[in-house]
Write an enzyme that holds these catalytic residues in place. Structure first.
Site, PDB file in Angstrom:
ATOM      1  N   LEU A   2      98.185 -19.725  19.995  1.00  0.00           N
ATOM      2  CA  LEU A   2      99.915 -19.141  19.182  1.00  0.00           C
ATOM      3  C   LEU A   2      99.709 -18.181  17.747  1.00  0.00           C
ATOM      4  CD1 LEU A   2     102.592 -20.094  19.342  1.00  0.00           C
ATOM      5  CD2 LEU A   2     102.050 -22.033  17.182  1.00  0.00           C
ATOM      6  N   ASP A  29     118.434 -21.199   9.578  1.00  0.00           N
ATOM      7  CA  ASP A  29     119.312 -21.398   9.012  1.00  0.00           C
ATOM      8  C   ASP A  29     120.189 -23.149   8.854  1.00  0.00           C
ATOM      9  OD1 ASP A  29     122.621 -19.242   9.282  1.00  0.00           O
ATOM     10  OD2 ASP A  29     121.550 -20.644   7.556  1.00  0.00           O
ATOM     11  N   HIS A  81     115.531 -26.755   1.601  1.00  0.00           N
ATOM     12  CA  HIS A  81     113.861 -26.128   1.606  1.00  0.00           C
ATOM     13  C   HIS A  81     113.201 -26.591   2.193  1.00  0.00           C
ATOM     14  CE1 HIS A  81     116.469 -22.537   0.966  1.00  0.00           C
ATOM     15  NE2 HIS A  81     116.753 -22.461  -0.156  1.00  0.00           N
TER      16      HIS A  81
END
Ligand code: 6TC
Length: 251
Positions: free
Chosen positions: A142, A31, A48
């Site tokens: 991962l 955020d 972004h």
């Protein structure tokens, strides 16, 4: 500092050697892209774009630390009330991200997964995502799990509906329902619950994110906007997690 005790970095490319208590599953609510841009009098799209660089850095660092699952949620309330050009930009991100970063992800043995509703994404985005999932499904490093158009109450509602259907068609009796019945119907089926939740930009809320799965998770909040979140911030959160004894409801 704690990380001297717990983290012995053997060498750059090898995984972090942590004595114990490294979070196996870390979830991050990313955020702050918009505010980061506004603070610099830049367009939101610049936030972004910077946020994407942080995604790449943090994915690599999480893999280096030896985290097993990393769930990323791009929090945004007004997802679809954004200006047209911002939505267009956002929908191009996944394709670009995967075109440039997928070879790295494959080299780092990362497995890409998604949870949420991909129907609302443009067809070219769905194609890129499906390709990334199929090209990495046999990787054993991962697990990189992206939450897209995801809402926890929606996820739980869908699980209840599916269980109701099983009961209606006689394949399930209500007396057999237990917590794993619910868990097996959630979008995180097969994944362990997050041990650590990180949320950036000073918001101290869950925003309808993984409400069932976060029941026993440690929360780590930071004022830092996502574009400024660094490998050091991730290591700090993991070090503090390692320091906190986990109780799982015990004394
Ligand atoms: C397998 C993966 C590549 O597939 C994906 C398919 C669709 C999406 C787009 N998307 C879902 C649609 C929605 N808005 O819910 C978002 O989550 C969204 C909303 N803002 N930002 C910018 C942002 C960038 C960085 C940090 C926060 C927000 C993103 C975002 C988030 C992370 C990453 S990583 C590659 C692209 C991307 C885009 C995401 C992933």
């Amino acid at each position: 500092m704690l990380d001297k005790l717990f983290f012995r970095k053997k060498s750059h490319e090898q995984k972090w050697d942590l004595d114990d208590n490294i979070p196996s599953h870390v979830a991050i609510i990313m955020d702050g892209n918009g505010r980061w841009a506004r603070k610099r009098a830049l367009p939101r799209i610049a936030g972004h774009h910077e946020g994407m660089k942080t995604v790449r850095k943090i994915v690599k660092e999480a893999n280096r630390i030896g985290i097993k699952v990393l769930t990323l949620y791009a929090f945004s309330t007004e997802n679809w009330k954004r200006p047209r050009e911002e939505v267009d930009f956002l929908m191009k991100l996944p394709g670009e991200f995967l075109n440039t970063f997928l070879p790295d992800l494959i080299k780092e043995n990362v497995q890409v997964r998604i949870m949420g509703k991909k129907e609302l994404l443009p067809i070219h985005t769905v194609k890129a995502v499906d390709q990334a999932i199929s090209q990495t499904e046999n990787n054993t490093g991962l697990i990189l799990n992206f939450a897209l158009n995801y809402g926890s109450r929606d996820e739980i509602t869908a699980a209840v509906k599916a269980i109701g259907t099983d009961i209606k068609n006689g394949t399930l009796d209500p007396s057999q329902i237990n917590e794993s019945t619910i868990e097996n119907h959630l979008m995180t089926q097969g994944l362990s619950d997050p041990d650590l939740l990180i949320r950036t930009s000073g918001e101290v809320r869950l925003s309808n994110f993984m409400l069932w799965q976060l029941a026993y998770s440690e929360f780590w909040f930071t004022e830092v906007y996502w574009p400024d979140f660094s490998e050091d911030h991730l290591r700090e959160a993991v070090s503090q997690f390692a320091q906190r004894g986990r109780r799982f409801g015990g004394v």
